[in-house]
Write a protein that holds these residues in place. Structure first.
Motif, PDB file in Angstrom:
ATOM      1  N   ALA A 113       0.878  -1.333  -0.047  1.00 42.65           N
ATOM      2  CA  ALA A 113      -0.149   0.014  -0.058  1.00 42.65           C
ATOM      3  C   ALA A 113       0.954   1.224  -0.017  1.00 42.65           C
ATOM      4  O   ALA A 113       0.609   2.380  -0.793  1.00 42.65           O
ATOM      5  CB  ALA A 113      -1.045  -0.010   1.268  1.00 42.65           C
ATOM      6  N   TRP A 114       1.954   1.322   0.787  1.00 41.05           N
ATOM      7  CA  TRP A 114       3.137   2.150   0.756  1.00 41.05           C
ATOM      8  C   TRP A 114       3.519   2.504  -0.500  1.00 41.05           C
ATOM      9  O   TRP A 114       3.565   3.857  -1.060  1.00 41.05           O
ATOM     10  CB  TRP A 114       3.919   1.980   1.808  1.00 41.05           C
ATOM     11  N   LEU A 115       3.985   1.407  -1.234  1.00 39.80           N
ATOM     12  CA  LEU A 115       4.519   1.639  -2.630  1.00 39.80           C
ATOM     13  C   LEU A 115       3.317   2.245  -3.677  1.00 39.80           C
ATOM     14  O   LEU A 115       3.774   3.014  -4.333  1.00 39.80           O
ATOM     15  CB  LEU A 115       4.830   0.198  -3.031  1.00 39.80           C
ATOM     16  N   TYR A 116       2.221   1.745  -3.519  1.00 33.51           N
ATOM     17  CA  TYR A 116       1.266   2.510  -4.286  1.00 33.51           C
ATOM     18  C   TYR A 116       1.070   3.740  -4.019  1.00 33.51           C
ATOM     19  O   TYR A 116       0.684   4.694  -5.017  1.00 33.51           O
ATOM     20  CB  TYR A 116       0.005   1.665  -4.054  1.00 33.51           C
ATOM     21  N   ARG A 117       1.144   4.116  -2.662  1.00 34.41           N
ATOM     22  CA  ARG A 117       0.895   5.581  -2.672  1.00 34.41           C
ATOM     23  C   ARG A 117       1.899   6.510  -3.098  1.00 34.41           C
ATOM     24  O   ARG A 117       1.952   7.517  -3.377  1.00 34.41           O
ATOM     25  CB  ARG A 117       0.890   5.733  -0.797  1.00 34.41           C
ATOM     26  N   ILE A 118       3.347   5.819  -3.128  1.00 31.47           N
ATOM     27  CA  ILE A 118       4.288   6.586  -3.164  1.00 31.47           C
ATOM     28  C   ILE A 118       4.268   6.735  -4.900  1.00 31.47           C
ATOM     29  O   ILE A 118       4.630   7.988  -5.493  1.00 31.47           O
ATOM     30  CB  ILE A 118       5.752   5.964  -3.126  1.00 31.47           C
ATOM     31  N   ALA A 119       3.965   5.705  -5.612  1.00 35.69           N
ATOM     32  CA  ALA A 119       3.764   5.900  -7.011  1.00 35.69           C
ATOM     33  C   ALA A 119       2.766   6.880  -7.328  1.00 35.69           C
ATOM     34  O   ALA A 119       2.992   7.587  -8.198  1.00 35.69           O
ATOM     35  CB  ALA A 119       3.191   4.135  -7.481  1.00 35.69           C
ATOM     36  N   HIS A 120       1.490   6.737  -6.571  1.00 34.19           N
ATOM     37  CA  HIS A 120       0.480   7.811  -6.948  1.00 34.19           C
ATOM     38  C   HIS A 120       1.125   9.123  -6.908  1.00 34.19           C
ATOM     39  O   HIS A 120       0.789  10.335  -7.891  1.00 34.19           O
ATOM     40  CB  HIS A 120      -0.554   7.587  -6.097  1.00 34.19           C
ATOM     41  N   ASN A 121       1.863   9.512  -5.753  1.00 32.77           N
ATOM     42  CA  ASN A 121       2.306  10.863  -5.613  1.00 32.77           C
ATOM     43  C   ASN A 121       3.418  11.483  -6.765  1.00 32.77           C
ATOM     44  O   ASN A 121       3.331  12.141  -7.234  1.00 32.77           O
ATOM     45  CB  ASN A 121       3.156  10.855  -4.173  1.00 32.77           C
ATOM     46  N   LEU A 122       4.205  10.449  -7.317  1.00 38.35           N
ATOM     47  CA  LEU A 122       4.970  10.372  -8.304  1.00 38.35           C
ATOM     48  C   LEU A 122       4.277  10.747  -9.629  1.00 38.35           C
ATOM     49  O   LEU A 122       4.760  11.661 -10.317  1.00 38.35           O
ATOM     50  CB  LEU A 122       5.901   9.234  -8.642  1.00 38.35           C
ATOM     51  N   VAL A 123       3.155  10.109  -9.699  1.00 38.66           N
ATOM     52  CA  VAL A 123       2.594  10.299 -10.855  1.00 38.66           C
ATOM     53  C   VAL A 123       1.717  11.724 -10.865  1.00 38.66           C
ATOM     54  O   VAL A 123       1.875  12.573 -11.776  1.00 38.66           O
ATOM     55  CB  VAL A 123       1.309   9.309 -11.109  1.00 38.66           C
ATOM     56  N   VAL A 124       1.167  12.142  -9.806  1.00 36.61           N
ATOM     57  CA  VAL A 124       0.505  13.424  -9.457  1.00 36.61           C
ATOM     58  C   VAL A 124       1.836  14.650  -9.789  1.00 36.61           C
ATOM     59  O   VAL A 124       1.504  15.694 -10.391  1.00 36.61           O
ATOM     60  CB  VAL A 124      -0.045  13.554  -8.275  1.00 36.61           C
ATOM     61  N   ASP A 125       2.863  14.325  -9.201  1.00 36.38           N
ATOM     62  CA  ASP A 125       4.087  15.313  -9.251  1.00 36.38           C
ATOM     63  C   ASP A 125       4.317  15.594 -10.772  1.00 36.38           C
ATOM     64  O   ASP A 125       4.563  16.437 -11.217  1.00 36.38           O
ATOM     65  CB  ASP A 125       5.202  14.878  -8.737  1.00 36.38           C
ATOM     66  N   HIS A 126       4.535  14.275 -11.550  1.00 33.12           N
ATOM     67  CA  HIS A 126       4.724  14.300 -12.957  1.00 33.12           C
ATOM     68  C   HIS A 126       3.872  15.292 -13.728  1.00 33.12           C
ATOM     69  O   HIS A 126       4.223  15.995 -14.192  1.00 33.12           O
ATOM     70  CB  HIS A 126       4.807  13.158 -13.330  1.00 33.12           C
ATOM     71  N   TYR A 127       2.426  14.964 -13.482  1.00 36.03           N
ATOM     72  CA  TYR A 127       1.431  15.806 -14.154  1.00 36.03           C
ATOM     73  C   TYR A 127       1.601  17.034 -13.573  1.00 36.03           C
ATOM     74  O   TYR A 127       1.007  18.259 -14.415  1.00 36.03           O
ATOM     75  CB  TYR A 127       0.109  14.992 -14.055  1.00 36.03           C
ATOM     76  N   ARG A 128       1.904  17.561 -12.449  1.00 29.69           N
ATOM     77  CA  ARG A 128       1.921  18.910 -11.913  1.00 29.69           C
ATOM     78  C   ARG A 128       3.002  19.704 -12.980  1.00 29.69           C
ATOM     79  O   ARG A 128       2.882  20.728 -13.139  1.00 29.69           O
ATOM     80  CB  ARG A 128       2.137  18.694 -10.594  1.00 29.69           C
ATOM     81  N   ARG A 129       4.012  18.987 -13.141  1.00 24.72           N
ATOM     82  CA  ARG A 129       5.188  19.577 -13.932  1.00 24.72           C
ATOM     83  C   ARG A 129       4.909  19.589 -15.259  1.00 24.72           C
ATOM     84  O   ARG A 129       5.401  20.571 -16.101  1.00 24.72           O
ATOM     85  CB  ARG A 129       6.550  18.735 -13.501  1.00 24.72           C
ATOM     86  N   GLN A 130       4.146  18.673 -15.575  1.00 27.82           N
ATOM     87  CA  GLN A 130       4.027  18.525 -17.143  1.00 27.82           C
ATOM     88  C   GLN A 130       2.408  18.022 -17.509  1.00 27.82           C
ATOM     89  O   GLN A 130       2.073  16.940 -17.588  1.00 27.82           O
ATOM     90  CB  GLN A 130       4.712  17.550 -17.882  1.00 27.82           C
ATOM     91  N   PRO A 131       1.513  19.169 -17.234  1.00 25.82           N
ATOM     92  CA  PRO A 131       0.188  18.905 -17.209  1.00 25.82           C
ATOM     93  C   PRO A 131      -0.487  18.108 -18.550  1.00 25.82           C
ATOM     94  O   PRO A 131      -1.134  17.134 -18.206  1.00 25.82           O
ATOM     95  CB  PRO A 131      -0.452  20.158 -17.109  1.00 25.82           C
ATOM     96  N   LEU A 132       0.112  18.260 -19.602  1.00 28.47           N
ATOM     97  CA  LEU A 132      -0.451  17.645 -20.779  1.00 28.47           C
ATOM     98  C   LEU A 132       0.035  16.061 -20.852  1.00 28.47           C
ATOM     99  O   LEU A 132       1.215  15.782 -20.873  1.00 28.47           O
ATOM    100  CB  LEU A 132       0.186  18.101 -21.962  1.00 28.47           C
ATOM    101  N   ALA A 133      -1.004  15.270 -20.833  1.00 24.85           N
ATOM    102  CA  ALA A 133      -0.565  13.917 -20.920  1.00 24.85           C
ATOM    103  C   ALA A 133      -0.264  13.462 -22.322  1.00 24.85           C
ATOM    104  O   ALA A 133      -0.989  14.088 -23.231  1.00 24.85           O
ATOM    105  CB  ALA A 133      -1.942  13.049 -20.437  1.00 24.85           C
ATOM    106  N   SER A 134       0.443  12.699 -22.561  1.00 25.37           N
ATOM    107  CA  SER A 134       0.771  11.896 -23.811  1.00 25.37           C
ATOM    108  C   SER A 134       0.220  10.659 -23.990  1.00 25.37           C
ATOM    109  O   SER A 134       0.645   9.873 -23.438  1.00 25.37           O
ATOM    110  CB  SER A 134       2.472  12.223 -23.984  1.00 25.37           C
ATOM    111  N   PRO A 135      -0.723  10.868 -24.703  1.00 28.90           N
ATOM    112  CA  PRO A 135      -1.491   9.382 -25.083  1.00 28.90           C
ATOM    113  C   PRO A 135      -0.732   8.652 -25.556  1.00 28.90           C
ATOM    114  O   PRO A 135       0.113   8.779 -26.454  1.00 28.90           O
ATOM    115  CB  PRO A 135      -2.502   9.763 -25.689  1.00 28.90           C
ATOM    116  N   ILE A 136      -0.946   7.238 -25.455  1.00 28.06           N
ATOM    117  CA  ILE A 136      -0.095   6.232 -26.088  1.00 28.06           C
ATOM    118  C   ILE A 136      -0.149   6.316 -27.484  1.00 28.06           C
ATOM    119  O   ILE A 136      -1.262   6.590 -28.047  1.00 28.06           O
ATOM    120  CB  ILE A 136      -0.785   4.900 -25.387  1.00 28.06           C
ATOM    121  N   SER A 137       0.976   5.830 -27.983  1.00 30.67           N
ATOM    122  CA  SER A 137       1.096   5.961 -29.614  1.00 30.67           C
ATOM    123  C   SER A 137       0.160   4.781 -30.188  1.00 30.67           C
ATOM    124  O   SER A 137       0.205   3.494 -29.364  1.00 30.67           O
ATOM    125  CB  SER A 137       2.220   6.027 -29.997  1.00 30.67           C
ATOM    126  N   LEU A 138      -0.341   4.783 -31.099  1.00 35.25           N
ATOM    127  CA  LEU A 138      -1.024   3.646 -31.859  1.00 35.25           C
ATOM    128  C   LEU A 138      -0.048   2.545 -32.093  1.00 35.25           C
ATOM    129  O   LEU A 138      -0.264   1.413 -32.027  1.00 35.25           O
ATOM    130  CB  LEU A 138      -1.852   3.868 -33.215  1.00 35.25           C
TER     131      LEU A 138
END
Lengths: 443, 180
Positions: free
Chosen positions: B71-96
């Motif tokens: 659960a701790w790992l998932y929480r850290i992972a979530h924070n990392l993802v949120v941090d990433h999007y805070r810095r780089q708000p535009l998500a880059s969708p997966i390429s076809l």
């Protein structure tokens, strides 16, 4: 597309089921983690050794005096608290308290009282050192318990650390080397704990943590440099902070040093400090004649070295470290130090967001972006900047503050200082400066 | 369970063998979770590496992971993802292309599947971070509501409510796309 929950669930599961393998594999991440673990393990081991060493008191006489002072203060505080027995118990019980505990404020009052009742500068330095060690221990314990480290504790630690050097400068000459050695040793331990805390503190506490870390590093640098020439250190500090240190300054923010601006970087505080010194010198020192040669006594203090243009070897150790960590903006393009023209103003650029980004930069996530307000501006008169003053080539550690000796060698007025040829680039500091100033570029 | 505790205790003392074991055990799962959140394999790889750096830096803080390490790992992972999007708000969708490579079906079905996934993924990125998290944990990681609640440090009821709102929002976004 159907929009019932079931079909949407199926769509989501389908979406989530598709996970491509990591393009570079996960082995690199493992190596990175293991390298970090090895580094932390080494740090942890040295911290334990350092903590064990710091418990040894250098002088039995001093120990006795501290013990006596503690007894007196305990009694005073107990009386102040009303009932002697209950008060004494509370004082004793407060010794182990942590920030946030009810008794913690009692602990701080006891500390302040002890300091107020101690007159001898060496004893005061010892006390302040022990208080800084207390804060270090508290922060370590809070981290171990998973508790947040309060901003006040970090600010108090920074304040203790700021005060130490002034007290040492006023100590007996024979006490100074020993005290300086202890400062170097303890600031290292302090630095390690603060570095560990960097990964754990909440975002809003990060500026305070950074300030505490910077002050610690700066003090460590000053102490290391001062160890090489304690006599000069003493002279300069005593002159800078005229008179004996105020016995009450432990209870309140430092009065002999400019109070640190919480939002500013220590670099800026230092520049502000230097400006103040320069103003004082202009006011109180006799003006030299035109014939005054620039044979200023170079000081051993690395803190007031401006950041000259050019390669890293001309920077102060703090600047080098900052650059390594991505905390500071890139080297300035002129000979001016990295400060804005109004050093006393609030540091509106140091937002927590930027602090976090800088932290990430340190981890190599992206290249550091210089903060616009940190860009040097060419407005102050260059004549007052000692980087244009011919430097004695054999001087061990020239300092731009050029604090005049109290007895002779008056401070030459900057405008009368013989200038090097205008075509020459600003004079960088002698390249050996960093070697004298610090202890490496951080972990 | 006791083995796990012993392993974590060793890892806490920076035992490299224990840390290696933990990494090998959890890194693939964390990579998959992060990928589900960011839809970018290279980025997920970087964030997974960053996650384990954070783990090793904070592992001495036993209180953080004592209840549940995963659960701790998932929480850290979530924070990392949120941090990433805070810095780089535009998500880059997966390429076809990436989707094409991953499947070996007939071309029409490949394209159809990829487009459907891309559409849901794009819609997902318009949800809040918490809504994305609950959906990834429930449908990507296959956690129960109770387990999800533990990861998110919420009550089971709150998780169910959040999931309900996330699904409703997603439905609305997809429906809005269809009509437009």
């Amino acid at each position: 597309m159907t929009t019932t929950d079931d079909s949407l669930e199926r769509e989501l599961k389908k979406l989530y089921a598709h996970v491509p393998p990591p393009p570079g594999g996960l082995a690199a991440g493992r190596e990175r983690m293991l390298a970090e673990a090895a580094r932390l393990k080494a740090q942890f081991t040295s911290l334990s050794i350092s903590n064990a060493a710091k418990t040894q008191e250098p002088d039995r006489r001093r120990k006795m005096k501290l013990f006596l002072a503690y007894k007196i203060i305990a009694a005073v505080v107990a009386v102040v608290m009303g009932t002697t027995a209950a008060g004494g118990g509370i004082v004793l019980a407060s010794a182990d308290s942590l920030p946030g505990d009810t008794l913690y404020s009692v602990k701080l009052i006891v500390e302040d009282t002890r300091l107020a009742l101690t007159a001898d500068p060496a004893d005061r330095a010892e006390l302040i050192l022990s208080f800084a060690a207390q804060r270090t221990e508290e922060i370590g314990r809070l981290m171990a318990q998973g508790e947040p480290v309060p901003e006040d504790t970090l600010a108090r630690m920074a304040r203790h650390t700021e005060q130490i050097m002034v007290q040492i400068a006023h100590a007996q000459q024979e006490d100074i080397p020993g005290l300086l050695e202890r400062v170097v040793e303890r600031t290292r331990a302090q630095e390690q704990v603060l570095e560990r805390a960097r990964t754990l503190v909440p975002e809003e506490t990060e500026p305070a943590l950074r300030l505490a870390l910077e002050v610690t590093e700066r003090t460590s640098d000053i102490a290391s440099a001062a160890l090489k020439d304690p006599e000069r250190f003493r002279e300069e500090y005593q002159h800078r902070h005229r008179g004996t240190p105020d016995p009450d300054d432990g209870a309140s923010p430092s009065r002999t040093l400019v109070p640190p601006c919480e939002a500013c970087t220590p670099e800026r505080d230092r520049d502000r400090d230097r400006d103040r010194d320069r103003d004082e010198d202009r006011t109180h020192t006799p003006q030299p004649t035109v014939t005054a040669t620039p044979s200023l006594a170079p000081t051993s203090m690395p803190t007031h070295t401006p950041s000259p243009p050019g390669p890293c070897e001309t920077c102060t150790p703090v600047q080098d470290r900052d650059r390594d960590r991505g905390w500071e903006s890139p080297p300035p393009s002129t000979s001016m130090p990295t400060r804005t023209p109004s050093p006393a103003g609030p540091c509106e650029t140091c937002t927590p967001e930027q602090e976090r980004d800088r932290d990430r930069d340190r981890n190599g996530d992206r290249t550091p972006t210089p903060s616009p307000s940190m860009t040097p501006t060419p407005s102050p008169p260059p004549a007052s900047m000692p980087t244009n003053t011919p430097q004695p080539t054999t001087a061990p550690m020239p300092s731009p503050t050029s604090v005049p000796r109290p007895t002779h060698t008056p401070m030459p007025k900057p405008t009368h200082t013989p200038q090097p040829k205008s075509t020459q680039p600003p004079m960088p500091e002698p390249t050996h400066t960093p070697k004298h100033g610090g202890h490496g570029s951080g972990p | 369970m006791t083995d796990q505790v012993a392993l974590l205790e060793r890892a806490k003392a920076y035992d490299l063998a224990a840390l290696t074991e933990l990494y090998d055990c959890y890194a693939p799962r964390m990579y998959a979770y992060i990928y589900r959140r960011v839809s970018d394999a290279a980025l997920a790889e970087d964030l997974t590496s960053e996650l384990f750096l954070r783990v090793v830096r904070a592992i001495q803080n036993e209180r953080a992971w004592r209840d549940s390490f995963i659960a701790w790992l998932y929480r850290i992972a979530h924070n990392l993802v949120v941090d990433h999007y805070r810095r780089q708000p535009l998500a880059s969708p997966i390429s076809l292309d990436e989707a094409l490579v991953a499947l070996d079906d007939d071309p029409a079905s490949i394209v159809e599947d990829a487009l459907a996934r891309d559409r849901v993924r794009t819609a997902m990125h318009r949800l809040t971070a918490r809504q994305q998290e609950v959906l990834a944990l429930r449908f990507g990681e296959g956690l129960t509501a109770r387990e999800t609640a533990r990861v998110m440090e919420k009550t089971t009821g709150a998780v169910e409510a959040l999931q309900h709102r996330a699904m409703a929002s997603l439905r609305r976004i997809l429906a809005g796309e269809e009509t437009s």
